[in-house]
Motif scaffolding. Structure first.
Motif, PDB file in Angstrom:
ATOM      1  N   ASP A  67       0.811  -1.148   0.191  1.00 54.39           N
ATOM      2  CA  ASP A  67       0.149   0.137   0.042  1.00 54.39           C
ATOM      3  C   ASP A  67       0.891   1.213  -0.110  1.00 54.39           C
ATOM      4  N   TYR A  68       0.446   2.147  -0.940  1.00 60.70           N
ATOM      5  CA  TYR A  68       1.417   3.253  -0.995  1.00 60.70           C
ATOM      6  C   TYR A  68       0.579   4.326  -0.540  1.00 60.70           C
TER       7      TYR A  68
ATOM      8  N   GLY B 226       5.894   5.016   0.614  1.00 60.65           N
ATOM      9  CA  GLY B 226       5.480   3.304   0.928  1.00 60.65           C
ATOM     10  C   GLY B 226       6.721   2.489   0.368  1.00 60.65           C
ATOM     11  N   PRO B 227       6.500   1.312  -0.010  1.00 58.90           N
ATOM     12  CA  PRO B 227       4.821   0.410   0.513  1.00 58.90           C
ATOM     13  C   PRO B 227       5.199   0.016   1.800  1.00 58.90           C
ATOM     14  N   ASN B 228       4.096  -0.552   2.243  1.00 58.91           N
ATOM     15  CA  ASN B 228       4.201  -1.689   3.342  1.00 58.91           C
ATOM     16  C   ASN B 228       4.371  -2.922   2.694  1.00 58.91           C
ATOM     17  N   ALA B 229       4.061  -3.980   3.322  1.00 60.49           N
ATOM     18  CA  ALA B 229       4.161  -5.398   2.906  1.00 60.49           C
ATOM     19  C   ALA B 229       3.488  -6.233   3.645  1.00 60.49           C
TER      20      ALA B 229
ATOM     21  N   MET C 166       1.897  -5.142   9.518  1.00 57.45           N
ATOM     22  CA  MET C 166       0.072  -5.300   9.650  1.00 57.45           C
ATOM     23  C   MET C 166      -0.296  -4.098  10.383  1.00 57.45           C
ATOM     24  N   TYR C 167       0.410  -3.691  11.444  1.00 55.28           N
ATOM     25  CA  TYR C 167       0.139  -2.702  12.356  1.00 55.28           C
ATOM     26  C   TYR C 167       0.136  -1.289  11.667  1.00 55.28           C
TER      27      TYR C 167
ATOM     28  N   PHE D 136      -2.671   1.414  10.754  1.00 51.18           N
ATOM     29  CA  PHE D 136      -2.771   2.957  11.503  1.00 51.18           C
ATOM     30  C   PHE D 136      -1.984   3.831  10.580  1.00 51.18           C
ATOM     31  N   LEU D 137      -2.569   4.844  10.044  1.00 52.45           N
ATOM     32  CA  LEU D 137      -1.871   5.815   9.168  1.00 52.45           C
ATOM     33  C   LEU D 137      -0.844   6.330   9.877  1.00 52.45           C
TER      34      LEU D 137
END
Length: 408
Positions: free
Chosen positions: A279-280, A321-324, A367-368, A372-373
């Motif tokens: 997610d970006y 980002g991104p997260n993964a 995941m956290y 949470f932005l």
């Protein structure tokens, strides 16, 4: 010719059964050079499964080197390059991260030079905006210095280790103790590049068949009725509509489905694909001045991802980002996209459990941040303290990448 064909795609060879005598095309790719003809739309010397940038680059390379061959590309979507190719950050990496002397390192360094050359030749817009890999903690400096040495060994051009004052000159709003300056890193729209590859391929006589989702690959047991070719094209590739294409050789470049298509072709499906969604966040237009080029953290070799970074885009936007996080569908670009088959394959067939245990703390943290932005923004503030939650647009751009997990 041998190395070129070996690395064009995941598998290059005859379908189940292989060659008479047990040879595969990966062992004897020179056989592709023998003759060939301009086939009808339903038979080809070579078929490439997958119309993303890897499949189209492979098709282009083959037809330019061997114009006598009839070559077809099969793509399951109605348009080309809409998945991995059209869902990525668009960064032209310089080759600093990979193990020296590895194929990845060689291809990345050579490939970045070639992509700039190709884009210039074709009039495709790109920006050589550079990249800073920034150490914000004292403990990161040894890893940063080791990465710099690796980049030098890989032959990456123009690398410099710079201190705080030079970081400010490159990125006025970025804080850091030390950084690697990679001036040859750039950005491009890879879908535009892929479509240009497709145009080159078609102008050279290649064929592209869209809306052709491969469901089965097998060796023909007998010659098709009323066929003048006899068994010249013994491989049958069927789609989900029951339509067939015949060929002599298959190259599969199926992205997130590469393991399944490899298995269909009679080859080993390992390593298995485990999809991850990235997610970006998007920086508000009025805050774009905070970022000039790519800003990356020092990677932690214990984890399989590069971490959250700042990425300029060709449209002028800035991605953060991104997260993964584990995706519930191989081509699921939204958080709640779901495929029961993909989930079952991930749990049962892949080495996911091993991957989770090896990276448990990292996964929980990702995941956290996905939930949470403020957690993501707090991480971004390590590099640019001026960024706040209110500077982030509410929409989220998603990509899907994959980890290849080898079964024990």
């Amino acid at each position: 010719m041998v190395p070129a064909l070996r690395y064009l795609g995941r598998v290059c060879g005859r379908a189940r059964g292989g060659f008479p005598g047990g040879f595969s095309a990966a062992c004897e790719p020179w056989l592709l050079c023998q003759g060939g003809r301009r086939a009808s739309t339903s038979s080809f010397d070579v078929v490439i499964v997958g119309g993303g940038i890897v499949g189209l680059a492979s098709a282009r390379a083959l037809i330019l080197r061997h114009p006598a061959l009839s070559i077809g590309v099969l793509e399951k979507e109605k348009d080309l390059a809409v998945h991995q190719t059209g869902h990525n950050s668009g960064v032209i990496h310089s080759g600093i991260y990979y193990k020296p002397e590895s194929l990845k390192a060689k291809l990345c360094v050579q490939g970045s030079a070639l992509i700039y050359e190709y884009c210039t030749q074709k009039g495709i817009s790109y920006k050589q905006c550079g990249k800073l890999i920034v150490a914000v903690e004292q403990e990161e400096i040894p890893r940063l210095q080791a990465l710099y040495e690796r980049g030098l060994q890989n032959g990456v051009q123009g690398l410099r280790l710079i201190q705080q004052e030079d970081i400010k000159k490159k990125e006025p709003y970025c804080r850091g103790l030390m950084a690697i300056d990679c001036p040859y890193t750039g950005i491009v729209n890879y879908r535009q590049v892929a479509l240009s590859f497709a145009q080159d391929f078609q102008e050279a006589g290649g064929s592209v068949l869209t809306n052709f989702e491969v469901e089965d690959i097998e060796m023909a047991k007998e010659s098709p009725s009323r066929s003048e070719d006899g068994m010249k094209y013994p491989i049958i590739i069927r789609n989900t509509k029951g339509e067939e294409v015949r060929c002599q050789y298959v190259v599969t470049c199926a992205g997130l489905y590469s393991d399944r298509i490899s298995e269909l072709s009679g080859c080993n499906p390992n390593p298995r694909i485990v999809p991850f969604r990235g997610d970006y966040l998007i920086l508000k237009p009025e805050k774009r001045y905070l970022v000039k080029g790519n800003i990356y953290p020092v990677p932690d070799s214990r984890f399989p991802f590069l971490g959250v970074h700042f990425t300029p885009r060709m449209d002028g936007s800035i991605w953060l980002g991104p997260n993964a996080v584990l995706a519930f569908k191989r081509e699921g670009y939204r958080p709640f996209d779901f495929s029961a088959r993909d989930i079952m394959d991930t749990i049962i067939k892949s080495g996911l459990i091993k991957l989770v245990f090896q990276n448990f703390s990292y996964g929980v943290n990702e995941m956290y941040k996905a939930c949470f932005l403020s957690a993501t923004v707090k991480h971004l503030q390590k590099f640019i303290p001026e960024i706040t939650v209110t500077d982030i647009l509410s929409q989220v751009t998603t990509t899907v990448a994959f980890a290849e997990v080898q079964l024990e």
